[in-house]
Design a protein around this motif. Structure first.
Motif, PDB file in Angstrom:
ATOM      1  N   ASP A 100       0.827  -1.209   0.000  1.00 56.77           N
ATOM      2  CA  ASP A 100       0.000   0.000   0.000  1.00 56.77           C
ATOM      3  C   ASP A 100       0.860   1.257   0.000  1.00 56.77           C
ATOM      4  OD1 ASP A 100      -2.626  -0.623  -0.290  1.00 56.77           O
ATOM      5  OD2 ASP A 100      -3.016  -0.924   1.832  1.00 56.77           O
ATOM      6  N   LYS A 101       1.885   1.253   0.835  1.00 56.10           N
ATOM      7  CA  LYS A 101       2.768   2.413   0.924  1.00 56.10           C
ATOM      8  C   LYS A 101       3.507   2.635  -0.392  1.00 56.10           C
ATOM      9  CE  LYS A 101       4.715   5.752   3.273  1.00 56.10           C
ATOM     10  NZ  LYS A 101       3.938   6.917   3.733  1.00 56.10           N
TER      11      LYS A 101
ATOM     12  N   GLN B 103       1.090   3.959  -3.098  1.00 50.97           N
ATOM     13  CA  GLN B 103       0.755   5.364  -2.894  1.00 50.97           C
ATOM     14  C   GLN B 103       1.935   6.274  -3.237  1.00 50.97           C
ATOM     15  OE1 GLN B 103      -1.365   6.288   0.776  1.00 50.97           O
ATOM     16  NE2 GLN B 103      -2.109   4.186   0.894  1.00 50.97           N
TER      17      GLN B 103
ATOM     18  N   GLN C 150       1.713   9.063  -6.131  1.00 52.74           N
ATOM     19  CA  GLN C 150       2.047  10.460  -5.860  1.00 52.74           C
ATOM     20  C   GLN C 150       3.132  10.965  -6.808  1.00 52.74           C
ATOM     21  OE1 GLN C 150       2.461  10.308  -1.317  1.00 52.74           O
ATOM     22  NE2 GLN C 150       1.618  12.326  -1.668  1.00 52.74           N
TER      23      GLN C 150
ATOM     24  N   ASP D  15      -8.147   9.878   6.986  1.00 57.49           N
ATOM     25  CA  ASP D  15      -8.085  10.210   5.568  1.00 57.49           C
ATOM     26  C   ASP D  15      -9.318  10.982   5.137  1.00 57.49           C
ATOM     27  OD1 ASP D  15      -5.653   9.024   5.291  1.00 57.49           O
ATOM     28  OD2 ASP D  15      -6.420   7.133   4.499  1.00 57.49           O
TER      29      ASP D  15
ATOM     30  N   ASN E 298      -1.418  14.579  -1.589  1.00 58.54           N
ATOM     31  CA  ASN E 298      -1.550  13.355  -0.806  1.00 58.54           C
ATOM     32  C   ASN E 298      -2.057  12.233  -1.699  1.00 58.54           C
ATOM     33  OD1 ASN E 298      -1.556  11.635   1.464  1.00 58.54           O
ATOM     34  ND2 ASN E 298      -2.300  13.302   2.776  1.00 58.54           N
ATOM     35  N   CYS E 299      -2.085  11.022  -1.145  1.00 62.23           N
ATOM     36  CA  CYS E 299      -2.667   9.864  -1.813  1.00 62.23           C
ATOM     37  C   CYS E 299      -3.381   9.047  -0.754  1.00 62.23           C
ATOM     38  CB  CYS E 299      -1.591   9.030  -2.508  1.00 62.23           C
ATOM     39  SG  CYS E 299      -2.245   7.610  -3.424  1.00 62.23           S
ATOM     40  N   ARG E 300      -4.635   8.668  -1.045  1.00 62.75           N
ATOM     41  CA  ARG E 300      -5.446   7.955  -0.051  1.00 62.75           C
ATOM     42  C   ARG E 300      -6.126   6.763  -0.703  1.00 62.75           C
ATOM     43  NH1 ARG E 300      -5.437  11.378   4.236  1.00 62.75           N
ATOM     44  NH2 ARG E 300      -5.180  13.603   3.815  1.00 62.75           N
ATOM     45  N   LYS E 301      -6.429   5.788   0.132  1.00 63.33           N
ATOM     46  CA  LYS E 301      -7.083   4.574  -0.357  1.00 63.33           C
ATOM     47  C   LYS E 301      -8.569   4.604  -0.003  1.00 63.33           C
ATOM     48  CE  LYS E 301      -6.576  -0.458  -0.505  1.00 63.33           C
ATOM     49  NZ  LYS E 301      -5.830  -1.623   0.029  1.00 63.33           N
TER      50      LYS E 301
ATOM     51  N   TYR F 216      -7.617   4.049  -5.316  1.00 64.14           N
ATOM     52  CA  TYR F 216      -6.726   5.066  -4.762  1.00 64.14           C
ATOM     53  C   TYR F 216      -7.055   6.398  -5.413  1.00 64.14           C
ATOM     54  CZ  TYR F 216      -3.725   1.263  -3.054  1.00 64.14           C
ATOM     55  OH  TYR F 216      -3.246   0.149  -2.425  1.00 64.14           O
TER      56      TYR F 216
ATOM     57  N   SER G 292      -5.129  10.105  -5.835  1.00 61.37           N
ATOM     58  CA  SER G 292      -3.898  10.880  -5.633  1.00 61.37           C
ATOM     59  C   SER G 292      -4.155  12.289  -6.154  1.00 61.37           C
ATOM     60  CB  SER G 292      -2.738  10.236  -6.395  1.00 61.37           C
ATOM     61  OG  SER G 292      -1.557  11.010  -6.282  1.00 61.37           O
TER      62      SER G 292
END
Length: 494
Positions: A39-40, A43, A47, A229, A243-246, A256, A258
């Motif tokens: 996941d990290k 993201q 980004q 988030d 930012n980037c969020r799930k 996702y 971004s």
């Protein structure tokens, strides 16, 4: 190889048991760790990609502004802003550019467009801001007459005295620009859009109806990976934070989002992509059983390799100690003689091999006068000097207290040996040892050459030793080559 001692067996056993404990713990946290890591990574990649596309979009808009400013500068030099020549140029520029139409206004807002129509922009916000001397990009409502998602880019027109006498601009399809940005990413499975700080849609691809007029309203029922988030999403847009969020509203269809802030009007460039596509570059991790098995095998092999390396390191250290003179770091007498003997015995040489015996002159006097500690220091310095004077492929050893042995390999000409030894004596005079109170080092050298003088090590050793005796007998501070003795030649060096 000797058998492992009981202590060594206990060390290895402890290492293996520790490894098994670590592996058990690793199995327990493996699944969670992999998901978090993937996941990290996803993201971070998103980004980075969104940032690159944001920079590209800003660069494109910068080029569009530069395109407008060049004609604007020309218009400012003409006496009549709306002359036939200017209007004709307006139409020609529009036909050769990416703009839907170009517009030229006077300061009262009345102007002409490239399609031949008159237009009034006096009430338009973008027109008023441009009169302040700024580059401006309008909101889409300002160009809705084009029946597309268009924005107007405008620049001021200056006369020769830098007074604003008009505004020049053009309408451009910003949706087309943003669609082109991401079309090559992830096989085009995601989509992009632009919003203002309040979430109002500036542009979005028409094929996606998930988001309506306002992004915040359309996403109000979305569930994000963490409650934080969702709570900070709107704040990011208002503050211009990237930012980037799930999004996990539907576990079977996670996504996702971004986003990156643009430098125009506080707009935000956004990109949404299904998680399954964003994670595709990391799909190999889904076969975690194979990965885990391979990881286990690798660790086992690494453990075995580490044990082997430890053993090899110990063996190497012992061999080095057995082969090396502890004081100088050179080869010791036994190993130097063995290495030289093997070299002379196993090689079929075409070039000369020069065996040299070197004895430091008056070394006992140095020991007696300045002490053994200074004597040891002198030996170290002299050994380092010899390593500098000869090639890395030559063999250098200490064979006694102040005696050294060197095999200079593969010398083309006999005269080269003379030159090299002369250079050695010259360089020796440059060594300055403060403890000796300006006393210079001196040495005597005896040399025998294969195959000119002899071929085996034992014969060369005997002849070089004889040449060394001759050099010392004749006054020291010189070198003697054995076949020069036969020719009654001797070289004395300063």
């Amino acid at each position: 190889m000797k058998k492992l001692s009981r202590h060594e067996l206990m060390q290895y056993g402890t290492a293996i048991i520790s490894f098994l404990i670590v592996m058990t713990f690793t199995l327990l946290i493996f699944f969670w760790f992999v998901q978090q890591s993937v996941d990290k990574s996803v993201q971070n990649v998103l980004q980075k990609n969104t940032l690159q596309q944001k920079d590209h979009l800003e660069l494109v808009l910068e080029k569009e502004y530069e395109f407008l400013e060049s004609p604007a500068a020309y218009f400012g030099t003409t006496s009549d802003l709306f002359s036939n020549d200017n209007l004709q140029l307006l139409a020609e520029l529009a036909s050769s550019s990416s703009y839907h139409r170009l517009m030229l206004f006077s300061t009262d807002g009345i102007g002409h467009s490239s399609d031949g129509k008159k237009t009034d922009a006096s009430s338009r916000d973008y027109f008023q801001k441009t009169l302040e001397g700024r580059r401006v990009i309008s909101s889409p409502l300002s160009s809705s007459v084009d029946n597309e998602t268009l924005v107007v880019l405008t620049v001021p027109v200056y006369d020769k005295d830098q007074n604003i006498i008009g505004v020049f601009g053009g309408s451009i399809d910003v949706t087309e620009l943003t669609t082109m940005l991401f079309e090559d990413l992830y096989s085009g499975s995601g989509y992009s859009f632009i919003t203002d700080p309040d979430g109002n849609i500036i542009s979005i691809e028409s094929t996606h109806n998930e988001i309506r007029k306002n992004f915040f309203t359309s996403s109000s029922d979305w569930v994000f990976q963490t409650s934080e988030d969702g709570a900070t999403l709107q704040e990011d847009f208002k503050q211009g934070h990237a930012n980037c969020r799930k999004i996990i509203s539907d576990l079977s269809y996670a996504r996702y989002i971004s986003y990156q802030p643009l430098k125009y009007n506080g707009w935000m460039l956004c990109y949404i992509i299904p998680a399954v596509d964003a994670r595709q570059p990391f799909a190999f991790i889904n076969n975690f059983e194979i990965i885990l098995f391979a990881f286990f095998i690798c660790i086992v092999l690494l453990l075995i390799f580490a044990l082997w390396k430890i053993n090899q390191k110990n063996q190497t250290s012992l061999l080095r100690q057995a082969h090396t003179d502890a004081l100088t770091g050179l080869l010791n007498k036994v190993y130097a003689e063995h290495t030289i003997s093997e070299w002379l015995r196993e090689k079929d040489f075409e070039d000369l091999q020069a065996l040299m015996m070197i004895d430091m002159d008056y070394f006992k006097q140095i020991n007696d006068t300045y002490g053994h500690a200074t004597g040891d220091q002198v030996l170290k310095i002299f050994a380092g000097f010899l390593k500098e004077q000869f090639r890395a492929t030559d063999i250098i050893g200490r064979v006694g207290g102040d005696e050294f042995m060197i095999l200079m390999k593969n010398v083309r000409l006999d005269y080269s040996i003379h030159l090299h030894l002369q250079k050695l004596y010259t360089n020796l005079q440059n060594i300055d040892i403060p403890e000796l109170n300006d006393q210079k080092l001196s040495c005597s050298i005896g040399c025998a050459v294969a195959p000119t003088d002899a071929e085996s090590f034992s014969q060369l050793y005997r002849l070089a030793d004889h040449a060394l005796y001759t050099a010392k007998h004749n006054g020291r501070g010189r070198f003697v080559i054995y076949h020069d003795i036969k020719n009654q030649q001797e070289t004395v060096l300063s």
